[in-house]
Enzyme design. Structure first.
Site, short mmCIF file in Angstrom:
data_model
loop_
_atom_site.label_atom_id
_atom_site.label_comp_id
_atom_site.label_asym_id
_atom_site.label_seq_id
_atom_site.Cartn_x
_atom_site.Cartn_y
_atom_site.Cartn_z
N HIS A 156 64.93 -17.81 22.14
CA HIS A 156 64.89 -19.23 21.77
C HIS A 156 63.55 -19.83 22.12
CE1 HIS A 156 66.50 -18.96 25.90
NE2 HIS A 156 65.89 -20.12 26.13
N HIS A 170 61.82 -23.48 23.03
CA HIS A 170 62.01 -24.88 23.41
C HIS A 170 60.95 -25.72 22.70
CE1 HIS A 170 64.44 -24.07 27.20
NE2 HIS A 170 63.87 -22.89 27.04
N CYS A 207 74.84 -17.23 20.23
CA CYS A 207 75.52 -16.69 19.05
C CYS A 207 76.72 -17.57 18.72
CB CYS A 207 75.98 -15.26 19.29
SG CYS A 207 74.65 -14.03 19.19
N HIS A 226 71.13 -12.08 16.67
CA HIS A 226 70.87 -11.92 18.10
C HIS A 226 69.73 -10.96 18.39
CE1 HIS A 226 71.99 -12.06 22.38
NE2 HIS A 226 71.56 -10.81 22.38
N ASP A 251 68.96 -29.36 23.47
CA ASP A 251 69.26 -28.70 24.75
C ASP A 251 70.29 -29.54 25.52
OD1 ASP A 251 67.50 -26.50 26.66
OD2 ASP A 251 68.85 -27.91 27.69
N ASN A 293 60.78 -18.50 27.12
CA ASN A 293 60.84 -17.80 28.41
C ASN A 293 61.36 -16.39 28.17
OD1 ASN A 293 60.02 -20.13 29.87
ND2 ASN A 293 62.09 -20.93 29.71
N GLY A 319 61.80 -17.01 33.78
CA GLY A 319 62.74 -18.12 33.92
C GLY A 319 63.79 -18.17 32.82
N HIS A 365 69.26 -14.90 24.54
CA HIS A 365 69.17 -14.90 23.07
C HIS A 365 67.85 -15.62 22.80
CE1 HIS A 365 71.33 -15.52 18.97
NE2 HIS A 365 70.10 -16.01 18.82
N CYS A 409 77.67 -14.10 23.84
CA CYS A 409 76.38 -14.81 23.90
C CYS A 409 76.61 -16.25 23.47
CB CYS A 409 75.36 -14.13 22.97
SG CYS A 409 73.88 -15.13 22.72
P1 DGP Z 1 65.96 -20.67 29.22
O1 DGP Z 1 65.83 -20.96 30.69
O2 DGP Z 1 64.62 -20.62 28.54
O3 DGP Z 1 66.81 -19.44 28.96
O4 DGP Z 1 66.69 -21.92 28.59
C1 DGP Z 1 68.04 -21.97 28.27
C2 DGP Z 1 68.34 -23.40 27.87
O5 DGP Z 1 69.58 -23.41 27.19
C3 DGP Z 1 68.49 -24.37 29.03
O6 DGP Z 1 67.44 -25.36 28.96
C4 DGP Z 1 69.84 -25.02 28.84
C5 DGP Z 1 70.23 -24.63 27.45
N1 DGP Z 1 71.65 -24.37 27.27
C6 DGP Z 1 72.40 -23.48 27.98
N2 DGP Z 1 73.67 -23.50 27.55
C7 DGP Z 1 73.71 -24.39 26.52
C8 DGP Z 1 74.75 -24.83 25.65
O7 DGP Z 1 75.92 -24.42 25.72
N3 DGP Z 1 74.43 -25.77 24.72
C9 DGP Z 1 73.16 -26.25 24.60
N4 DGP Z 1 72.94 -27.17 23.65
N5 DGP Z 1 72.15 -25.85 25.39
C10 DGP Z 1 72.43 -24.94 26.34
#
Ligand code: DGP
Length: 114
Positions: free
Chosen positions: A99, A101, A6, A45, A29, A86, A92, A97, A3
Site C-alpha cells: 500500500h 500512503h 484484501c 495481493h 486510512d 513501508n 514500520g 498488503h 488479509c
Molecule cells: P503501514 O504501517 O504502512 O502498514 O500502514 C497500515 C495502515 O493501515 C495504518 O496507517 C492503519 C491502516 N489500517 C489498518 N487497518 C485498517 C482498516 O481496517 N481500515 C482502514 N481504512 N485502514 C486501516
C-alpha cells in the site's frame, strides 16, 4: 488468505473508498495522521515492494495514475503531498498488503513517515 486489505478490496469489510478501478482501490486510512490520509493498493495481493514480481510491477503505473487523480480530487495537487510505502518490520509496515500512503492537507514536514 486472512488479509484485511484484501477484505477491503473485496468489500467484505467497509471502508471509505475514494477511488476504484479494476486493478486499484483507494480508501481513507482508519487512523489518519494528516487531514488527507489515503491508502492506495493493488486489488491483487502482494506483500510489499520486496515481493513485487513482473506482474505486480506492471501495476505501478496504474497506482501512480490513481495517486495523481486522487490528489486532484482531494485538492492537494497544488499544495503538495507525500507518498510513502513501508516495507517490512524495520520499515514500520503493519499491514502486509502493498500500500501507498498519500499524506496531505497540511505541511507534512520532513520526518513524518506515516
Ligand atoms: P503501514 O504501517 O504502512 O502498514 O500502514 C497500515 C495502515 O493501515 C495504518 O496507517 C492503519 C491502516 N489500517 C489498518 N487497518 C485498517 C482498516 O481496517 N481500515 C482502514 N481504512 N485502514 C486501516
Amino acid at each position: 488468505m486472512d488479509c484485511i486489505f484484501c477484505k477491503i478490496a473485496n468489500k467484505e469489510i467497509p471502508s471509505d473508498i475514494v477511488y476504484e478501478n479494476e486493478k486499484v482501490i483507494a480508501f481513507r486510512d482508519i487512523n489518519p495522521v494528516a487531514p488527507v490520509h489515503i491508502l492506495v493498493i493493488p486489488k491483487e495481493h502482494t506483500e510489499s515492494v520486496q515481493t513485487l514480481d513482473d506482474k505486480h510491477l506492471s501495476l505501478l503505473p496504474d497506482i501512480f495514475k490513481a495517486i495523481k487523480e486522487i490528489a486532484e480530487k482531494e485538492n492537494i495537487s497544488e499544495s503538495g503531498y507525500r507518498v510513502i510505502t513501508n516495507s517490512g518490520k524495520h520499515g514500520g509496515q503493519e499491514v502486509f498488503h502493498l500500500h501507498f500512503h498519500i499524506l496531505g492537507g497540511e505541511n507534512i514536514g520532513k520526518l513524518r513517515c506515516k
